[in-house]
Design an enzyme around this catalytic site. Structure first.
Site, mmCIF file in Angstrom:
data_model
loop_
_atom_site.group_PDB
_atom_site.id
_atom_site.type_symbol
_atom_site.label_atom_id
_atom_site.label_comp_id
_atom_site.label_asym_id
_atom_site.label_seq_id
_atom_site.Cartn_x
_atom_site.Cartn_y
_atom_site.Cartn_z
ATOM 1 N N TYR A 189 62.381 22.703 27.381
ATOM 2 C CA TYR A 189 61.826 22.197 28.543
ATOM 3 C C TYR A 189 62.431 22.513 29.885
ATOM 4 O O TYR A 189 61.651 22.821 30.803
ATOM 5 C CB TYR A 189 61.938 20.399 28.373
ATOM 6 C CG TYR A 189 61.020 19.576 29.324
ATOM 7 C CD1 TYR A 189 60.006 19.378 29.085
ATOM 8 C CD2 TYR A 189 61.560 19.345 30.736
ATOM 9 C CE1 TYR A 189 59.341 18.732 30.140
ATOM 10 C CE2 TYR A 189 61.135 18.757 31.548
ATOM 11 C CZ TYR A 189 59.746 18.471 31.416
ATOM 12 O OH TYR A 189 58.921 17.559 32.355
ATOM 13 N N PHE A 242 37.544 33.209 48.428
ATOM 14 C CA PHE A 242 37.514 32.835 46.830
ATOM 15 C C PHE A 242 37.368 31.542 46.780
ATOM 16 O O PHE A 242 37.558 30.671 47.391
ATOM 17 C CB PHE A 242 38.811 33.530 46.067
ATOM 18 C CG PHE A 242 38.318 33.323 44.693
ATOM 19 C CD1 PHE A 242 37.329 34.320 44.157
ATOM 20 C CD2 PHE A 242 38.742 32.310 43.965
ATOM 21 C CE1 PHE A 242 37.013 34.253 42.679
ATOM 22 C CE2 PHE A 242 38.447 32.349 42.263
ATOM 23 C CZ PHE A 242 37.621 33.281 41.911
ATOM 24 N N THR A 243 36.221 31.504 45.625
ATOM 25 C CA THR A 243 35.613 29.882 45.590
ATOM 26 C C THR A 243 36.755 28.772 45.452
ATOM 27 O O THR A 243 36.823 27.797 46.366
ATOM 28 C CB THR A 243 34.990 29.662 44.177
ATOM 29 O OG1 THR A 243 35.718 30.237 43.293
ATOM 30 C CG2 THR A 243 33.489 30.384 44.279
ATOM 31 N N ASP A 284 47.052 36.865 47.952
ATOM 32 C CA ASP A 284 46.526 36.538 46.575
ATOM 33 C C ASP A 284 46.599 37.831 45.720
ATOM 34 O O ASP A 284 45.590 38.618 46.051
ATOM 35 C CB ASP A 284 45.155 35.711 46.850
ATOM 36 C CG ASP A 284 44.450 35.704 45.480
ATOM 37 O OD1 ASP A 284 44.971 35.891 44.350
ATOM 38 O OD2 ASP A 284 43.350 34.813 45.394
ATOM 39 N N LYS A 338 44.295 36.992 35.213
ATOM 40 C CA LYS A 338 44.026 38.432 35.259
ATOM 41 C C LYS A 338 45.281 39.240 35.582
ATOM 42 O O LYS A 338 45.460 40.178 34.713
ATOM 43 C CB LYS A 338 43.295 38.472 36.654
ATOM 44 C CG LYS A 338 41.983 37.779 36.565
ATOM 45 C CD LYS A 338 41.677 36.899 37.653
ATOM 46 C CE LYS A 338 40.608 36.009 37.516
ATOM 47 N NZ LYS A 338 40.284 35.129 38.736
ATOM 48 N N ARG A 357 25.949 35.675 40.887
ATOM 49 C CA ARG A 357 26.559 35.464 42.140
ATOM 50 C C ARG A 357 25.429 35.414 43.222
ATOM 51 O O ARG A 357 25.471 36.628 43.638
ATOM 52 C CB ARG A 357 27.673 36.400 42.315
ATOM 53 C CG ARG A 357 28.815 36.547 41.356
ATOM 54 C CD ARG A 357 29.457 35.240 41.837
ATOM 55 N NE ARG A 357 30.836 34.761 41.015
ATOM 56 C CZ ARG A 357 31.444 33.732 41.111
ATOM 57 N NH1 ARG A 357 31.193 32.802 42.222
ATOM 58 N NH2 ARG A 357 32.502 33.325 40.377
ATOM 59 N N PHE A 399 26.112 25.668 39.683
ATOM 60 C CA PHE A 399 26.168 26.810 38.819
ATOM 61 C C PHE A 399 26.639 26.599 37.582
ATOM 62 O O PHE A 399 26.243 27.307 36.471
ATOM 63 C CB PHE A 399 26.653 28.196 39.654
ATOM 64 C CG PHE A 399 28.075 27.996 40.157
ATOM 65 C CD1 PHE A 399 28.324 27.295 41.124
ATOM 66 C CD2 PHE A 399 29.068 28.381 39.065
ATOM 67 C CE1 PHE A 399 29.867 27.285 41.571
ATOM 68 C CE2 PHE A 399 30.552 28.210 39.564
ATOM 69 C CZ PHE A 399 30.728 27.514 40.762
HETATM 70 C C1 LIG Z 1 40.628 34.009 39.475
HETATM 71 C C2 LIG Z 1 41.028 34.038 40.772
HETATM 72 C C3 LIG Z 1 41.628 32.846 41.535
HETATM 73 C C4 LIG Z 1 41.919 31.482 40.637
HETATM 74 O O1 LIG Z 1 42.473 31.839 39.599
HETATM 75 P P1 LIG Z 1 42.418 30.917 38.379
HETATM 76 O O2 LIG Z 1 43.657 31.495 37.277
HETATM 77 O O3 LIG Z 1 41.147 31.077 37.684
HETATM 78 O O4 LIG Z 1 42.750 29.472 38.546
HETATM 79 C C5 LIG Z 1 42.097 33.165 42.739
HETATM 80 N N1 LIG Z 1 42.096 34.320 43.444
HETATM 81 C C6 LIG Z 1 41.466 35.351 42.833
HETATM 82 C C7 LIG Z 1 41.116 36.504 43.861
HETATM 83 C C8 LIG Z 1 40.778 35.087 41.613
HETATM 84 O O5 LIG Z 1 40.062 36.353 41.144
#
Ligand SMILES: *Cc1c(COP(=O)(O)O)cnc(C)c1O
Length: 481
Positions: free
Chosen positions: A80, A132-133, A222, A265, A388, A454
């Site tokens: 932990y 980004f969303t 980011d 990613k 998109r 969506f």
């Molecule tokens: C996917 C993504 C996020 C969000 O990450 P999650 O792990 O899906 O929460 C933020 N910024 C960018 C540019 C992304 O491609």
């Protein structure tokens, strides 16, 4: 991966890895595909995997892992507090980014939540090259405003600009000069997800950071799609040609106060976090981790995923590894261009993007061309992409439709997952569809959730076009699936 010249003269993206674990795929016949997309309300998010051949929905959490990553998962330290796994990950980030501190989070958007809660209040402005969303949702939820400052070229569908993700530096300087008191940080997204995985140049990153620091404003990167951006800096930017990936990464991180990422990613695993140079900034955010994520040495992640991420970050410094995605995307995009299929150019990271507005110009925007094309590509090939376009937007407060600036179908290429013949199959089916594009019609909502429609919304075709498409496929392909 490297582009290898074949005897025919063609440059082919040759895989520099071998496949040692496989997952069986089914390619169901076109009759079943036509049924399945109807059952899914013509929304590719609602399809079941058993009906999907090539899942090109996203690159998130679905990248292939290496043997070394799998091996590392076996030695994860499941405690932990004080886990050795956490130390290994923190040390790797320090080695790559030079950052002394790391706050783990369960995925990228959780890191965004921590940043937003720490820095955003009503009236705060966050300049970004592109939004980004999930980022935008966290900032606006707390009353902040996102100012998009991508250079004009960034939103052109067809372009030969190598760095479409670049900030418009003049507008950035102008905004900071006027409003720096309302701006806690600028957010640099490298590369930019929603405009097609398009990169920023090293020069633009460094200049934007210098402008921010001149006004006493922090720089936040980011880095979710950083691996593709590193590849593009190395291959497209003359002044970076002789720098190693490690040197480029250090140049970038030296200019950043904070680097956060989605480990779904970056690092080929699942998770995320925030790497920080300065102790004061670290302490400012630290207490939010045990509150929202989990204890400081795992932050909601599985320790196995953290081990995989540590190895994945090391592999990100290897050109043979990070070139695979961009080279496959380039191949797919160029093959489609040869066949006159409208796509976003130049090819970026993340995936190949079809331009639905030019693919099916006869479908009006109120009938969702990108959504219709997503359904049609699934019927034609069992290939699942992500809309998109207008379906991904929200209605205005008066209930009217907010038409998207672009109508794209994203066909993501999860890293190291597909083979070249699968990409060639996708090109073939999309080409067939393009030649039969007049058969494709529009969609309308039958169930429309008020937010994030969506994901769960259900639609129906405005005419029996899916059936016509199915018949044409059967006629042209005979018994073939
Ligand atoms: C996917 C993504 C996020 C969000 O990450 P999650 O792990 O899906 O929460 C933020 N910024 C960018 C540019 C992304 O491609």
């Amino acid at each position: 991966m490297s582009e290898i010249r074949f005897h025919s003269g063609e440059d082919i993206p040759l895989e520099l890895h071998k496949v040692r674990i496989v997952q069986k795929l089914d390619l169901v016949p076109v009759e079943r595909r036509t049924e399945a997309i109807a059952e899914a309300g013509y929304n590719t998010f609602l399809l079941y995997n058993k009906d999907i051949f090539l899942d090109m929905l996203t690159d998130s959490g679905v990248n292939a892992m290496s043997d070394k990553q799998l091996a590392a998962m076996m030695v994860a330290d499941d405690s932990y507090a004080g886990s050795a796994t956490f130390t290994r990950l923190t040390d790797k980030l320090k080695e790559i980014f030079g950052t002394d501190y790391f706050l783990p989070a369960h995925q990228g958007r959780a890191a965004e939540n921590i940043l937003a809660v720490t820095f955003v209040k009503p009236g705060t402005i966050i300049p970004v090259n592109y939004h980004f969303t999930t980022t935008k949702a966290h900032i606006t939820r707390l009353g902040g405003i996102v100012e998009e400052l991508v250079a004009d070229e960034g939103v052109k569908i067809e372009s030969d600009c190598p760095f479409k993700g670049n900030f418009d530096l003049e507008r950035l300087e102008d905004l900071l000069a006027r409003e720096h008191e309302r701006i806690p940080f600028i957010r640099i997204e490298a590369g930019t997800n929603l405009i097609g995985g398009q990169p920023l140049s090293l020069e633009n990153i460094e200049k934007s950071a210098d402008i921010a620091h001149k006004y006493g404003v922090l720089t936040v990167m980011d880095a979710s799609l950083l691996q593709d951006n590193l590849y593009f800096i190395k291959t497209r930017e003359e002044s970076a040609k002789n720098l190693s990936l490690r040197e480029i990464t250090k140049r970038i991180s030296n200019k950043m106060d904070i680097i956060y990422f989605s480990g779904r990613k970056l690092g080929f695993a699942r998770g995320g976090g925030i790497a920080i140079h300065d102790k004061k900034l670290y302490l400012k955010m630290r207490e939010l981790v045990p509150m929202f994520e989990g204890f400081l040495t795992y932050g909601g992640m599985s320790v196995r995923e953290m081990e995989a991420m540590t190895v994945g970050l090391e592999e990100t410094m290897d050109m043979d590894v990070i070139s695979q995605g961009p080279l496959f995307i380039k191949y797919m995009t160029e093959e489609l261009i040869k066949r006159n299929v409208p796509v976003v150019t130049p090819p970026g990271g993340l995936g190949c993007h079809l331009d639905a507005s030019r693919f099916i110009p006869h479908v009006k925007q109120e009938e969702y061309p990108a959504g219709s094309l997503a359904a049609a590509v699934y019927i034609a090939g069992g290939i699942r992409g992500m809309e998109r376009g207008t379906i991904s937007e929200q209605r205005e407060t008066d209930g009217s439709e907010h038409l998207a600036a672009v109508e794209l179908l994203r066909l993501a290429l999860p890293r190291r997952v597909f083979t070249l013949s699968q990409v060639m199959y996708a090109v073939d089916r999309i080409t067939w569809l393009y030649e039969n594009r007049n058969l494709i019609g529009g969609l309308r909502f039958v169930e429309e959730p008020s937010s994030l429609r969506f994901f769960f919304g259900r639609l129906e075709p405005v005419s029996p076009w899916p059936e016509e498409l199915r018949k044409a496929f059967r006629k042209d392909f005979g018994d073939s699936l």
